[in-house]
Design a protein around this motif. Structure first.
Motif, PDB file in Angstrom:
ATOM      1  N   PHE A 118       0.835  -1.211   0.000  1.00  0.00           N
ATOM      2  CA  PHE A 118       0.000   0.000   0.000  1.00  0.00           C
ATOM      3  C   PHE A 118       0.867   1.258   0.000  1.00  0.00           C
ATOM      4  O   PHE A 118       0.630   2.180  -0.784  1.00  0.00           O
ATOM      5  CB  PHE A 118      -0.931   0.016   1.217  1.00  0.00           C
ATOM      6  CG  PHE A 118      -2.210  -0.743   1.012  1.00  0.00           C
ATOM      7  CD1 PHE A 118      -3.220  -0.220   0.218  1.00  0.00           C
ATOM      8  CD2 PHE A 118      -2.408  -1.977   1.603  1.00  0.00           C
ATOM      9  CE1 PHE A 118      -4.406  -0.921   0.021  1.00  0.00           C
ATOM     10  CE2 PHE A 118      -3.591  -2.680   1.415  1.00  0.00           C
ATOM     11  CZ  PHE A 118      -4.593  -2.157   0.620  1.00  0.00           C
ATOM     12  N   GLU A 121       2.223   1.820  -3.302  1.00  0.00           N
ATOM     13  CA  GLU A 121       1.232   1.733  -4.387  1.00  0.00           C
ATOM     14  C   GLU A 121       1.541   0.600  -5.362  1.00  0.00           C
ATOM     15  O   GLU A 121       1.600   0.785  -6.577  1.00  0.00           O
ATOM     16  CB  GLU A 121       1.093   3.088  -5.100  1.00  0.00           C
ATOM     17  CG  GLU A 121       0.599   4.160  -4.129  1.00  0.00           C
ATOM     18  CD  GLU A 121       0.442   5.538  -4.750  1.00  0.00           C
ATOM     19  OE1 GLU A 121       0.650   5.679  -5.959  1.00  0.00           O
ATOM     20  OE2 GLU A 121       0.111   6.472  -3.994  1.00  0.00           O
TER      21      GLU A 121
ATOM     22  N   ARG B  30     -10.232   7.182   2.247  1.00  0.00           N
ATOM     23  CA  ARG B  30      -9.278   6.495   1.369  1.00  0.00           C
ATOM     24  C   ARG B  30      -7.832   6.742   1.803  1.00  0.00           C
ATOM     25  O   ARG B  30      -6.907   6.091   1.327  1.00  0.00           O
ATOM     26  CB  ARG B  30      -9.481   6.957  -0.084  1.00  0.00           C
ATOM     27  CG  ARG B  30     -10.832   6.512  -0.668  1.00  0.00           C
ATOM     28  CD  ARG B  30     -11.111   7.227  -1.984  1.00  0.00           C
ATOM     29  NE  ARG B  30     -11.082   8.676  -1.769  1.00  0.00           N
ATOM     30  CZ  ARG B  30     -11.284   9.588  -2.727  1.00  0.00           C
ATOM     31  NH1 ARG B  30     -11.524   9.195  -3.970  1.00  0.00           N
ATOM     32  NH2 ARG B  30     -11.255  10.881  -2.455  1.00  0.00           N
ATOM     33  N   ASP B  31      -7.650   7.700   2.726  1.00  0.00           N
ATOM     34  CA  ASP B  31      -6.301   7.966   3.252  1.00  0.00           C
ATOM     35  C   ASP B  31      -5.731   6.796   4.041  1.00  0.00           C
ATOM     36  O   ASP B  31      -4.518   6.733   4.265  1.00  0.00           O
ATOM     37  CB  ASP B  31      -6.331   9.179   4.196  1.00  0.00           C
ATOM     38  CG  ASP B  31      -6.189  10.504   3.457  1.00  0.00           C
ATOM     39  OD1 ASP B  31      -5.745  10.489   2.293  1.00  0.00           O
ATOM     40  OD2 ASP B  31      -6.516  11.542   4.061  1.00  0.00           O
ATOM     41  N   ARG B  34      -2.560   5.242   2.830  1.00  0.00           N
ATOM     42  CA  ARG B  34      -1.703   6.083   1.996  1.00  0.00           C
ATOM     43  C   ARG B  34      -0.510   6.619   2.769  1.00  0.00           C
ATOM     44  O   ARG B  34      -0.659   7.211   3.830  1.00  0.00           O
ATOM     45  CB  ARG B  34      -2.496   7.289   1.485  1.00  0.00           C
ATOM     46  CG  ARG B  34      -3.476   6.946   0.390  1.00  0.00           C
ATOM     47  CD  ARG B  34      -4.204   8.224  -0.049  1.00  0.00           C
ATOM     48  NE  ARG B  34      -5.157   7.901  -1.099  1.00  0.00           N
ATOM     49  CZ  ARG B  34      -6.245   8.607  -1.342  1.00  0.00           C
ATOM     50  NH1 ARG B  34      -6.523   9.684  -0.605  1.00  0.00           N
ATOM     51  NH2 ARG B  34      -7.062   8.258  -2.315  1.00  0.00           N
ATOM     52  N   ASP B  36       1.308   9.217   2.035  1.00  0.00           N
ATOM     53  CA  ASP B  36       1.287  10.681   2.175  1.00  0.00           C
ATOM     54  C   ASP B  36       0.421  11.134   3.347  1.00  0.00           C
ATOM     55  O   ASP B  36       0.683  12.178   3.941  1.00  0.00           O
ATOM     56  CB  ASP B  36       0.801  11.343   0.879  1.00  0.00           C
ATOM     57  CG  ASP B  36       1.878  11.328  -0.197  1.00  0.00           C
ATOM     58  OD1 ASP B  36       3.055  11.113   0.135  1.00  0.00           O
ATOM     59  OD2 ASP B  36       1.539  11.548  -1.376  1.00  0.00           O
TER      60      ASP B  36
END
Lengths: 434, 434
Positions: A118, A121, B30-31, B34, B36
């Motif tokens: 994740f 990506e 959806r974070d 992630r 970032d």
């Protein structure tokens, strides 16, 4: 029609893959534990459009012989944590970490890999090893490793458990619907209820299905059990070869075994290790090789060979013949290679010198064009689908390959000119897992 | 004279620490996986000059009750790999990961932490937990956990083995002398030869002595065995409290236990968890809290409480009293808190609502100035050395604390205005380990 494309991995073995690489004048040995150093290597490989960088590993410190401890780099930064850092500093390149299936638990590793998949990506790969040195066993509560075949059965079961865990969340399990308050669909999140010879794992994973579905699996062991594991479960095989004939025979055997296991042999990518020693001229390349060989401290080669074969050879005469190694506990691929060199007539010292430099991998010396010739020959002979590049020192040796050999391969139509879209499986031409 | 300074940790529990935080309109669910997003949270905390960010963990997925699986966030990105990414995206802030000592091996964890300590240049901490849910046991080959006291004995042995491994390389073991070819001094790299109740570990570590010597150790269990572990081995205790009187009594007890264990009690930093719910006015803060409480789906609170106490309460009448919990297997700190709330007269539903919001941590509501008042009161009453801030939603809730409360604490002379030099141990005022 597009020409068949080569795959490239950059094998990162701390300060360099050559045993004396750390002594190269361009190397700063203080880089060994610096994040910016590894991020810089990944950046070089990414600018060279490599498929992946590949971190070696071992779960113990090789201290059998003082010469190894004193003169070679026995430090191993832990690859999964380092991969997290590299995920944050790269955008396209695949990220492969070596993991021992003998001293880890599949739930823990599946979860780390899913997390990294994740964070990156969809760029994660794992290189499955079963551990071989006695020091590793004794850091994990064992007096010695379990038997070789048991280690490989455990490895196969380990990979199958990881696969089941990665798929334990259905593709549409996450709703994340803030309005209704439904975050997930319970009917799409299922225990795996695995009960096998080595593992009992209920699941499900507490990380959703990773972007690649199944992160890429690499395997490097070349014993019969290792080849069997590769044929059934690996996406990429990292092989060890002395020459083109060996490499071709090994590749054919691996592809045939994959077919026998019911797989499309094209889905098993064979990538031998190659150490390129480059120069602007052939003479300069030869001088670079000679300089590195000169930098190997004399006691190191015999001690290093002793560790590779799992038997103390330091008191043997380097001018003499290889003794019987059947009592040793070394890694089988390297044992076989050592015995082959002995059959070819090399003395013990000659074998040690040959094995120590690139740890048994093939050394290719020359100008960028000459090195590209060798890679092209191997690739087009059906010996492989690409190469793991073992730069002799870091970062200069990897930079020289990217600057010199990559453009040469591109000119010949053998290697990509840009990263496309998609994840690491897409880039390697592997099937989508659903 | 410089005023005593508060320490602050940012506890990162995926999309927010409030059970309904993920439904806040400013959150993008959806974070969740992630990079970032997590790097952004660490950046906010770093701009707020926090001592550390702190990643929670659990080694299983909580699927006992469909309501929990459906309505709360059961996903846990693996913290050690995520910490690698955060090391690459931050410069000053400490990085703490939660690790189970029950389902890991000390060699593996010591090595990951040492690697991260190098990658982050001395900013790593580990929060030791012993695991409590039955799902975790069943992901690692066990039908149930080992007994509570055995888990804590294992945790103490685990930390001592890690310490020995971190110090297995002498401070001057690395020579890195390219001219002589001496990379290391073999006499400064020593096996630890540990043979204890739970672990047999030879060592030495294959990573040199980490920059901090001993990465910071955090502990959160508040059972008698947990407090004993903290008193002997922790640098920081993450406590769970309902009120100032509780917190002060707990802090005094921990400091007294540290003194009895032969330590300087000032070297044990007590940092309770606090969930701040902020607003520009008191009314706005109250409205924010009410909105979040409104977003908790009705079936979730009773299911979540059932999981916390390790006993199914979903068929009990929420208006009724708390049943006998002695058969449960919940985490002891939260069990004690639940029983205390029952003694105060709360109904079962009332207890569930209180426990579910901040998972038992204290919720502080108000303007930045009002929240700072509470922190100052606790800090100056001797209840603690600082706080772990549990932002109710991410990143907005953490941003609001950094923008509003941190400047208020700075104006009052209670919190730093810049990061100084030095590593995480220095920042926390902990002794140098040699």
């Amino acid at each position: 029609m597009t020409r068949r494309q080569m795959h490239l991995g950059a094998f990162l073995f701390n300060l360099g893959n050559h045993v004396a690489g750390w002594r190269h004048p361009s190397v700063d040995p203080r880089d060994l534990m610096r994040l910016d150093f590894y991020a810089g290597l990944a950046d070089i490989a990414e600018r060279g459009l490599f498929d992946f960088v590949f971190l070696s590993d071992g779960l113990g410190l090789n201290d059998t012989h003082d010469a190894v401890l004193r003169h070679s780099i026995v430090v191993r930064p832990e690859p999964l944590t380092l991969l997290g850092a590299l995920a944050a500093r790269t955008r396209h390149i695949g990220l492969a970490a070596t993991v021992s299936t003998t001293y880890n638990e599949p739930y823990a590793v599946a979860r780390k890999l899913a997390t990294l998949d994740f964070l990156s990506e969809g760029r994660v790969a794992v290189n499955i090893v079963t551990s071989s040195t006695w020091q590793e066993a004794r850091n994990f509560g064992a007096e010695a490793h379990m038997a070789h075949d048991a280690r490989y059965r455990r490895a196969a079961e380990f990979v199958r458990v990881m696969e089941a865990l990665w798929l334990s969340w259905g593709p549409d399990a996450v709703l994340a619907d803030q309005a209704s308050g439904d975050f997930a669909r319970p009917d799409q999140i299922r225990p795996i209820e695995h009960n096998g010879e080595f593992f009992a794992v209920r699941g499900p994973l507490n990380v959703p299905r990773p972007p690649q579905g199944r992160p890429v699996v690499i395997q490097a062991g070349i014993s019969p059990a290792g080849q069997d594991l590769a044929a059934h479960l690996a996406d990429v095989v990292f092989t060890l070869n002395e020459g083109l004939a060996d490499a071709t025979a090994r590749s054919l055997a691996l592809k045939a075994a994959a077919r026998a296991a019911g797989r499309d042999p094209a889905m098993l990518k064979v990538m031998p290790g190659i150490m390129p020693i480059l120069g602007d001229t052939a003479a300069e390349a030869a001088a670079n090789e000679a300089m590195l060989e000169e930098l190997v401290p004399p006691p190191l080669a015999m001690a290093y060979l002793s560790d590779m074969v799992g038997q103390d050879l330091t008191n043997h005469d380097p001018a003499g013949r290889l003794p019987d190694l059947r009592g040793g506990e070394g890694e089988r691929g390297r044992l076989a290679m050592v015995e082959k060199l002995a059959r070819e007539g090399l003395s013990l010292g000659g074998i040690a010198r040959r094995m120590v430099l690139a740890r048994g991998h093939k050394l290719v010396r020359g100008t960028p064009s000459q090195v590209a010739d060798t890679l092209q020959l191997w690739f087009e002979s059906g010996a492989c689908d690409g190469f793991n590049i073992l730069a002799p020192w870091h970062p200069g040796g990897l930079q020289a390959f990217v600057t010199g050999v990559v453009p040469e391969l591109q000119r010949r139509g053998l290697f990509r000119r840009a990263y496309g879209t998609g994840n690491l499986r897409d880039r390697l031409g592997l099937p989508v897992v659903t």
